[in-house]
Design an enzyme around this catalytic site. Structure first.
Site, short mmCIF file in Angstrom:
data_model
loop_
_atom_site.label_atom_id
_atom_site.label_comp_id
_atom_site.label_asym_id
_atom_site.label_seq_id
_atom_site.Cartn_x
_atom_site.Cartn_y
_atom_site.Cartn_z
N LYS A 109 0.86 -1.19 0.00
CA LYS A 109 0.00 0.00 0.00
C LYS A 109 0.88 1.22 0.00
CE LYS A 109 -4.51 0.70 0.15
NZ LYS A 109 -5.57 -0.21 -0.27
P1 NAD Z 1 -12.77 7.82 -3.04
O1 NAD Z 1 -11.74 8.83 -2.76
O2 NAD Z 1 -13.19 7.59 -4.45
O3 NAD Z 1 -14.08 8.18 -2.20
C1 NAD Z 1 -14.07 8.34 -0.82
C2 NAD Z 1 -15.44 8.85 -0.37
O4 NAD Z 1 -15.46 8.91 1.07
C3 NAD Z 1 -15.76 10.25 -0.87
O5 NAD Z 1 -17.13 10.32 -1.20
C4 NAD Z 1 -15.42 11.12 0.34
O6 NAD Z 1 -16.14 12.36 0.34
C5 NAD Z 1 -15.88 10.21 1.46
N1 NAD Z 1 -15.30 10.56 2.75
C6 NAD Z 1 -14.05 10.99 3.05
N2 NAD Z 1 -13.93 11.22 4.35
C7 NAD Z 1 -15.12 10.93 4.91
C8 NAD Z 1 -15.64 10.96 6.23
N3 NAD Z 1 -14.88 11.37 7.25
N4 NAD Z 1 -16.93 10.58 6.42
C9 NAD Z 1 -17.67 10.16 5.39
N5 NAD Z 1 -17.25 10.10 4.12
C10 NAD Z 1 -16.00 10.48 3.90
O7 NAD Z 1 -12.25 6.47 -2.34
P2 NAD Z 1 -12.67 4.99 -2.67
O8 NAD Z 1 -11.74 4.47 -3.68
O9 NAD Z 1 -14.15 4.92 -2.90
O10 NAD Z 1 -12.29 4.26 -1.29
C11 NAD Z 1 -13.18 4.20 -0.19
C12 NAD Z 1 -12.77 3.06 0.71
O11 NAD Z 1 -12.79 1.83 -0.02
C13 NAD Z 1 -11.36 3.15 1.32
O12 NAD Z 1 -11.37 2.56 2.60
C14 NAD Z 1 -10.54 2.30 0.38
O13 NAD Z 1 -9.36 1.80 0.99
C15 NAD Z 1 -11.53 1.18 0.08
N6 NAD Z 1 -11.25 0.43 -1.13
C16 NAD Z 1 -11.15 1.05 -2.35
C17 NAD Z 1 -10.88 0.29 -3.48
C18 NAD Z 1 -10.83 0.89 -4.86
O14 NAD Z 1 -10.74 0.14 -5.82
N7 NAD Z 1 -10.93 2.20 -5.03
C19 NAD Z 1 -10.70 -1.09 -3.37
C20 NAD Z 1 -10.83 -1.69 -2.12
C21 NAD Z 1 -11.10 -0.93 -1.01
#
Ligand code: NAD
Length: 419
Positions: A109
């Protein structure tokens, strides 16, 4: 983890989870001692020329937890709270996740402590390219293959791919996944994580005898993962009663208009000013009555402070590490069916793996092939975790960790300790 350098609430939580699973597995103590900490952790300074002419020095990280099964794989996060401990925890979870779903990949990561919403396109590009240059000797198609995570997207991956390729003197698309399709990305990657979350919810509903078309859902986070979960759940007939992002949340017991939420989020890059439903805080959102709750933002959102007030039947972890170890115990007591992060959100890394394979072969698949293969892998993994959970009388998180950790440990014992 074991020493103070990567100590943080998130890394402590990842190690606690590991220790519980290691004890249940009766894991070889030498293997356990190694797996409690990462292989390698890199901290880099990322000097970046800002639009005002000043140079701002950001701190970047790349942590490689374990590569016994194959090259390190894991996202890059841009968020103000990024630190060595958080990145180390996320790298460890990637090791178990890749192993659980049977990928020939290890866990890594990365991230930069920054607020991407405050940076211009030019600043983001300069910071990304310099970060790539700083970690260039530690990544590569056979070594460590980054991908998007919170705060990063296909554009950032394109800049990483280009920077790496410029250094090598030829195009190397297979150095990152989650790229635009035009430069070697795969169809279906952008939607893969959210789609995977919904595939696992469908399996859980089947197991519990729940009709999804009569269910309601609340989703925290409206980014890459959350927005796709909302869209795919709505297609499956689920009524979306609550959504949120970093600016706050919105609730309507009669259901929110999903298409209009998508339009709003695409236009403004946030839900701020959403005219639908009643305003709620992120803390209130998690406690709303619903059948399916999907945290899809940050870690440690469900804790011993709020877990008693949860009112869902299924908790599907779109985010990594949204639930603390103390909260896990209460979730089990309350009879909430948990789909743990390393299973629920594994769709992202599964399709990243497909992208890497397609790039290495220069042979690309249709979106139908991608989605079918994704669904097959997640369904099989879900059933394996469910069987383990029933056989061992443990919750789904412990079952998933036991499968993931056991495979890594067995591979380590086969390979032995290099002197
Ligand atoms: P992203 O940046 O596309 O979106 C994140 C979202 O969370 C946004 O809508 C943001 O406004 C919101 N956010 C941020 N801080 C916040 C808070 N304090 N309270 C509520 N909402 C909040 O990110 P993503 O890629 O959707 O990732 C989200 C989660 O999923 C993370 O934990 C990431 O590790 C996990 N994840 C992502 C992927 C991927 O392929 N992108 C894969 C596996 C896991």
């Amino acid at each position: 983890m074991a020493t103070v350098e990567w100590h943080s609430p998130a890394s402590e939580m990842a190690v606690q989870q590991f220790d519980i699973a290691a004890k249940k597995l009766n894991l070889d103590s030498n293997v356990a001692a190694r797996l409690r900490r990462p292989d390698r952790a890199l901290i880099v300074s990322v000097p970046t020329r800002m639009d005002n002419g000043q140079v701002q020095v950001f701190t970047g990280y790349r942590v490689q937890h374990n590569d016994v099964l194959g090259p390190f794989k894991g996202g890059i996060r841009y968020h103000p709270a990024v630190n060595l401990g958080e990145v180390s925890a996320l790298a460890m979870w990637m090791t178990w996740k890749c192993s659980l779903v049977g990928l020939p990949l290890g866990g890594g990561k990365g991230g930069i402590a920054c607020d991407p919403a405050e940076l211009s396109r030019q600043e983001l590009q300069s910071m990304t390219r310099r970060y790539t240059a700083e970690i260039i000797n530690f990544i590569g198609p056979d070594v460590d293959v980054p991908a998007p995570d919170m705060g990063t997207n296909e554009q950032i991956m394109a800049w990483i791919m280009d920077t790496y390729s410029q250094h090598k003197g030829h195009a190397v698309p297979e150095v990152v996944t989650g790229k635009p399709v035009a430069i070697g990305g795969t169809l279906g990657r952008k939607e893969a994580t959210g789609r995977g979350v919904v595939y696992t919810i469908m399996e859980a509903a089947k197991h519990l005898g729940i009709d999804l078309s009569r269910c309601t859902a609340v989703v925290q986070g409206f980014g890459n993962v959350g927005s796709v979960v909302v869209k795919e759940l709505a297609i499956a007939g689920v009524k979306i009663v609550g959504v949120s992002d970093r600016t706050g949340g919105f609730y309507d017991s009669k259901g929110l208009p999903v298409d209009r939420l998508m339009e709003l989020a695409n236009k403004n890059h946030s839900l701020e000013g959403c005219p639908y439903g009643d305003k709620v805080t992120n803390a209130e959102l998690l406690e709303l009555k619903c059948d399916i709750l999907v945290p899809a933002a940050l870690e440690m959102q469900i804790t011993k402070e709020n877990v008693e007030r949860l009112q869902c039947r299924i908790l599907a972890e779109g985010a990594n590490g949204p639930t603390t170890v103390e909260a896990d115990r209460v979730i089990q007591e309350k009879g909430i069916f948990l789909i743990p992060d390393i299973l629920a959100n594994a769709g992202g890394v599964v399709v990243s793996y497909f992208e890497w394979v397609q790039d290495l072969q220069n042979f690309f698949w249709t979106e139908e092939e991608v989605n079918k293969k994704l669904r097959d892998i997640l369904t099989k993994s879900f059933q394996e975790v469910l069987s383990m959970s029933i056989q061992q009388k443990v919750d789904m998180r412990l079952a998933a960790l036991m499968i993931g950790i056991d495979r890594v440990a067995k591979a380590m014992l086969w390979r032995g300790l290099y002197a």
